[in-house]
Every structure is written in C-alpha cells, then in structure tokens.
Scaffold this motif. Structure first.
Motif, short mmCIF file in Angstrom:
data_model
loop_
_atom_site.label_atom_id
_atom_site.label_comp_id
_atom_site.label_asym_id
_atom_site.label_seq_id
_atom_site.Cartn_x
_atom_site.Cartn_y
_atom_site.Cartn_z
N TRP A 71 -6.79 10.57 2.20
CA TRP A 71 -5.65 10.70 0.98
C TRP A 71 -6.52 10.47 -0.38
O TRP A 71 -7.62 9.74 -0.27
N VAL A 73 -6.34 9.19 -4.40
CA VAL A 73 -5.81 8.18 -5.14
C VAL A 73 -5.97 8.40 -6.59
O VAL A 73 -6.78 9.35 -6.91
N ASN A 79 -4.11 3.41 -5.17
CA ASN A 79 -2.70 4.05 -4.52
C ASN A 79 -1.54 4.26 -5.28
O ASN A 79 -0.75 3.27 -4.78
N LEU A 102 -1.93 13.99 -2.55
CA LEU A 102 -1.88 13.34 -1.43
C LEU A 102 -2.18 13.88 -0.14
O LEU A 102 -2.57 13.12 0.88
N CYS A 106 -10.35 12.82 -0.53
CA CYS A 106 -10.37 12.45 -2.09
C CYS A 106 -11.89 13.26 -2.28
O CYS A 106 -12.80 13.08 -1.51
N HIS A 128 -10.11 4.03 -4.64
CA HIS A 128 -10.04 3.49 -3.00
C HIS A 128 -10.62 2.23 -2.78
O HIS A 128 -9.77 1.35 -2.00
N GLY A 131 -7.85 -0.53 -3.29
CA GLY A 131 -6.80 -0.97 -2.05
C GLY A 131 -7.48 -1.78 -0.98
O GLY A 131 -7.07 -2.52 -0.49
#
Length: 153
Positions: A71, A73, A79, A102, A106, A128, A131
């Motif tokens: 996914w 970001v 995120n 989304l 990535c 990433h 997160g």
C-alpha cells in the motif's frame, strides 16, 4: 567506472564554474568576433550544465529501488491517506494525487533498512518507516546512504 548522480552533479557544478569564469572574460582584442564567440561558449556551457543536472535527476530516479510495500503512504506523513473518487489525499498536509494510491504498491524510493528482533530485514521508504517505528518494537532502523549501506541513527 559506474556513473552516479553525484558524478553528474559534480560535472554540472564544474560546467557552471566554467560558465562563470567565461562570463568574466572580456576586453579581448577589438577586432573579430571575440565577444560573440565567448558568448556562444557561455551559452553552450550553461545548457550543458542544465542538461547534466537533468540527467543526474533522471539517473537517480532510474536507480532508486522502490519501496514495494503493498500500500502507498504519504512520503512525509506515513499512513495518513484517504481516497475518494480516485483521488488520494494526505489528511495532514492535504497533498493530493490524482489516482488511488491506496490500492497500489508503494513506488517511493527505499531509504531505510529495518531489522526486526528475529533478524528479518525489510527495506522501506520514509513514509512507511514512520508506521514501522510505532508498530515494530525492538527493531533496528538504519538510514541508507547513496550506496545502500546502512547508517545507524
């Protein structure tokens, strides 16, 4: 010799320095087209420096390893994306992308190596890693330099 973006930036800087030096030339012999020739050389050097800078940026983009997480970001805030009608928006900075980030892997460049307690290594982008720092307790986070080596921060 492997050409890197840094090499191309160095060449561009040298071309710019030559451009500046050539601009200071003046007061040549009054006969002939001396000043016109110098001006042509200055313009050629300036165009060459700009072309080298563009080539460096293009090469850096081609050499960048994409993050590849499943996914995408916000590159600055992690995120924090929401998506509606095919447009993704960061809820923090309000930056928008005119496609659904989304639902795509990535493509941001890898800038970190994360090693969890079990020794599993994962490479990821700046967004990433935000997160991961909150979610992966006891992991080691290494910032990658241009050559891909980890630098402990």
């Amino acid at each position: 010799m492997t050409v890197t973006p840094a090499h191309l930036h160095d060449l561009a800087s040298r071309a710019e320095a030559l451009t500046t030096e050539a601009l200071t030339l003046g007061g040549g012999p009054p006969e002939g087209d001396y000043l016109a020739v110098v001006q042509q050389a200055v313009e050629s050097l300036a165009r060459g420096a700009e072309a080298l800078r563009r080539a460096a940026a293009d090469l850096a983009e081609l050499q960048a390893q994409p993050c590849g997480m499943p996914w995408t970001v916000c590159p600055e805030h992690g995120n924090t994306l929401s998506s509606s009608a095919g447009i993704s928006t960061c809820r923090v900075c309000r930056r928008t992308w005119h496609y659904d980030r989304l639902g795509r892997p990535c493509r941001e460049p890898v800038t970190w190596k994360v090693i969890d307690r079990a020794g599993t290594e994962t490479r990821m982008c700046d967004g990433h890693v935000l997160g991961a720092r909150a979610a992966v307790e006891g992991a080691t986070f290494l910032r990658l330099d241009e050559g891909g080596a980890g630098v402990r921060l």
